[in-house]
Motif scaffolding. Structure first.
Motif, PDB file in Angstrom:
ATOM      1  N   TYR A 121      22.597 -36.116  30.091  1.00 45.82           N
ATOM      2  CA  TYR A 121      22.614 -34.885  29.316  1.00 45.82           C
ATOM      3  C   TYR A 121      21.599 -34.948  28.186  1.00 45.82           C
ATOM      4  O   TYR A 121      21.208 -36.012  27.723  1.00 45.82           O
ATOM      5  CB  TYR A 121      24.014 -34.618  28.750  1.00 45.82           C
ATOM      6  CG  TYR A 121      24.407 -35.506  27.601  1.00 45.82           C
ATOM      7  CD1 TYR A 121      24.329 -35.055  26.290  1.00 45.82           C
ATOM      8  CD2 TYR A 121      24.878 -36.793  27.823  1.00 45.82           C
ATOM      9  CE1 TYR A 121      24.698 -35.871  25.222  1.00 45.82           C
ATOM     10  CE2 TYR A 121      25.255 -37.610  26.783  1.00 45.82           C
ATOM     11  CZ  TYR A 121      25.153 -37.136  25.478  1.00 45.82           C
ATOM     12  OH  TYR A 121      25.510 -37.947  24.433  1.00 45.82           O
ATOM     13  N   VAL A 129      29.506 -34.733  23.268  1.00 41.42           N
ATOM     14  CA  VAL A 129      28.738 -34.130  24.361  1.00 41.42           C
ATOM     15  C   VAL A 129      29.111 -32.653  24.468  1.00 41.42           C
ATOM     16  O   VAL A 129      30.288 -32.313  24.455  1.00 41.42           O
ATOM     17  CB  VAL A 129      29.020 -34.819  25.717  1.00 41.42           C
ATOM     18  CG1 VAL A 129      28.221 -34.147  26.838  1.00 41.42           C
ATOM     19  CG2 VAL A 129      28.688 -36.301  25.654  1.00 41.42           C
ATOM     20  N   ASP A 133      24.960 -29.055  27.891  1.00 47.46           N
ATOM     21  CA  ASP A 133      23.806 -29.948  27.824  1.00 47.46           C
ATOM     22  C   ASP A 133      23.717 -30.886  29.023  1.00 47.46           C
ATOM     23  O   ASP A 133      22.759 -31.631  29.164  1.00 47.46           O
ATOM     24  CB  ASP A 133      23.864 -30.797  26.547  1.00 47.46           C
ATOM     25  CG  ASP A 133      23.321 -30.044  25.339  1.00 47.46           C
ATOM     26  OD1 ASP A 133      22.669 -29.011  25.555  1.00 47.46           O
ATOM     27  OD2 ASP A 133      23.556 -30.480  24.204  1.00 47.46           O
ATOM     28  N   VAL A 134      24.745 -30.871  29.875  1.00 47.35           N
ATOM     29  CA  VAL A 134      24.760 -31.789  31.018  1.00 47.35           C
ATOM     30  C   VAL A 134      23.661 -31.404  31.994  1.00 47.35           C
ATOM     31  O   VAL A 134      23.559 -30.264  32.427  1.00 47.35           O
ATOM     32  CB  VAL A 134      26.133 -31.763  31.714  1.00 47.35           C
ATOM     33  CG1 VAL A 134      26.093 -32.575  33.002  1.00 47.35           C
ATOM     34  CG2 VAL A 134      27.205 -32.307  30.775  1.00 47.35           C
ATOM     35  N   ALA A 160      25.983 -24.435  33.082  1.00 47.77           N
ATOM     36  CA  ALA A 160      24.596 -24.713  32.628  1.00 47.77           C
ATOM     37  C   ALA A 160      23.565 -23.845  33.340  1.00 47.77           C
ATOM     38  O   ALA A 160      22.635 -23.335  32.721  1.00 47.77           O
ATOM     39  CB  ALA A 160      24.267 -26.190  32.826  1.00 47.77           C
TER      40      ALA A 160
END
Length: 491
Positions: A107, A74, A78-79, A169
């Protein structure tokens, strides 16, 4: 760096795994590791397999137990959203089941799609997080995760994980911030931790020189901030001894809320320079607080001289004093002195607003320190009730809270233009501060309710928030939830 097993760091206590990570990760990636924890993985290919999850500043890794290989699963950027799930994993026995919480992380797979070989999927993981206890040996316990495809565990405080990720983000959607971030990462030379330590020591020694002028200190602080943005190791070095933290706080006291230099009381030009330096110092402190909650040295530094921390709080909530007289220079050289005064007044107003926003960001970070308590790092304790009790006893807090409410009103009612990513993050921080005042201070709660009920009725309401806050921002969901909490507390 120093020893690979920092004293008191709860997320890095497995010497075998730590040696494995040092050998298999590049130095810059190893130094970026925040924590690692055991987890139980449940997926189509694995059935309750014990593994380790490794959390860095940008990635979540997974490795076997005992470790044999490591893979990225992960990217934190991208969350999309993080939710707290109120249930317990059935496959765990007590007491593990009782001390676990499920956290659902949603995500997208844009950054790691090459590794995952999927370009359009959105994934959901359930992460348990145990309630930290002071008597929890070594600060670790088994955490479990389950999902039809893949499961993970991660050491992130539940109360902060969602806004924290939603903020490395939302800000990346700001073109200027993203370009600065990319340039900082792309301009790095081959990584050498020894060079970073030497660079930090040199900066600190130059800052500590006697009779340093403001003009000599300012570029050094800016260099320190830029270096800390590129390498997390500088944040660890910053908190290791605490002397630089005390130095910066004391430096703020020289210029805030008013300057100790009597000349600055009559010289607008000098006051502008002082405020610019103060903003840089506070921005540097914000950076040093961010992402360092698991660093025991930070709590030790803050606890060693709590008076310094409370003095900092007073500075942050106090409005900077500015001179009202003309600037001290040969006014005859200027064609129109009135225009000059207007120019300086406009610049000062702009700096005051920037200062208030920066102070809000740092106050938010300090609130999180007290909200999170001691995180299981020894006997050091921080209580949010203690902080709010102190703040409500400080006369400047009323003016500060009033300015927060007015900024929120201005931000939601000035126009129907969408908030920028930076404005969205600031709005979340402002609501968080208001919620803390409403929930933990009866005095401040009564003040807000008695004086700003009309603002909350006509300006601070859900339709206004929805028109200004884009759905594409990861910070939108936690801000909306926080907004509901604030409205409920006001009502």
């Amino acid at each position: 760096m120093a020893s690979p097993l920092p004293s008191g760091f709860p997320g890095r206590t497995n010497s075998r795994l730590d040696v494995f990570l040092r050998r298999h990760l590049p130095p810059e990636f190893y130094d970026a590791v925040r924590a690692y924890e055991p987890c139980i993985v449940v997926s189509n290919s694995e059935n309750h397999t014990l593994k380790y999850v490794v959390l860095s500043d940008r990635l979540i890794y997974l490795t076997e137990n005992p470790p044999k290989s490591i893979r990225r699963v992960v990217a934190l950027r991208d969350v999309v959203a993080i939710d707290l799930i109120d249930d317990y994993p059935e496959f765990l026995s007590s007491p593990d089941r009782e001390i676990s919480q499920h956290i659902r992380i949603i995500y997208s797979s844009t950054v790691l799609k090459k590794e995952c070989k999927k370009s359009n999927s959105v994934r959901k993981f359930l992460f348990p997080f145990h309630h930290t206890k002071a008597n929890n040996e070594k600060g670790t316990s088994r955490r479990a995760v389950h999902h039809p495809r893949t499961q993970l565990s991660v050491l992130i405080q539940a109360s902060k994980s969602c806004p924290f990720m939603a903020k490395k983000a939302t800000l990346l959607q700001d073109p200027f911030y993203a370009s600065e971030f990319s340039r900082a990462i792309g301009s790095q030379k081959p990584y050498r931790s020894e060079e970073k330590i030497k660079h930090f020591s040199q900066l600190k020694s130059e800052l500590f020189l006697k009779d340093n002028s403001l003009r000599r200190i300012l570029p050094l602080i800016m260099e320190l901030k830029a270096a800390a943005q590129k390498n997390f190791i500088l944040k660890r070095l910053f908190w290791k001894t605490g002397d630089l933290f005390y130095f910066l706080v004391n430096k703020l006291h020289e210029y805030l809320p008013e300057s100790r230099d009597k000349n600055a009381l009559q010289n607008q030009s000098q006051r502008v320079d002082e405020l610019v330096a103060c903003i840089e110092i506070i921005q540097t402190l914000v950076l040093m607080f961010r992402e360092t909650e698991t660093e025991s040295s930070r709590l030790n530094t803050l606890a060693a001289k709590k008076g310094t921390l409370f003095n900092l709080l007073v500075v942050l909530i106090s409005e900077p004093q500015i001179p009202k007289s003309c600037p001290v220079f040969d006014i005859q050289l200027v064609a129109d002195s009135a225009l000059v005064r207007m120019s300086f007044d406009a610049e000062l107003r702009k700096l005051i607003l920037e200062y208030t926003n920066t102070a809000t960001a740092l106050l938010y970070e300090i609130l999180l320190v007290f909200q999170q308590g001691n995180l299981g790092l020894g006997s050091t304790k921080f209580a949010i009730s203690c902080m709010m009790s102190f703040l409500q006893s400080c006369p400047p807090i009323i003016t500060f809270v009033a300015s927060i409410v007015k900024q929120v009103v201005r931000g939601l009612s000035a126009s129907f233009q969408l908030l920028s990513p930076c404005q969205a993050v600031l709005l979340y921080q402002q609501f968080y501060i208001l919620k803390s005042c409403l929930r933990h201070s009866r005095t401040l709660a009564e003040y807000i309710k008695n004086n700003y009920r009309e603002e909350f009725r006509y300006f601070i309401h859900m339709p206004a928030l929805q028109k200004r806050l884009p759905l594409c921002y990861p910070i939108t969901q936690p801000t909306t939830q926080l907004f509901h909490e604030v409205l409920k507390l006001v009502e």
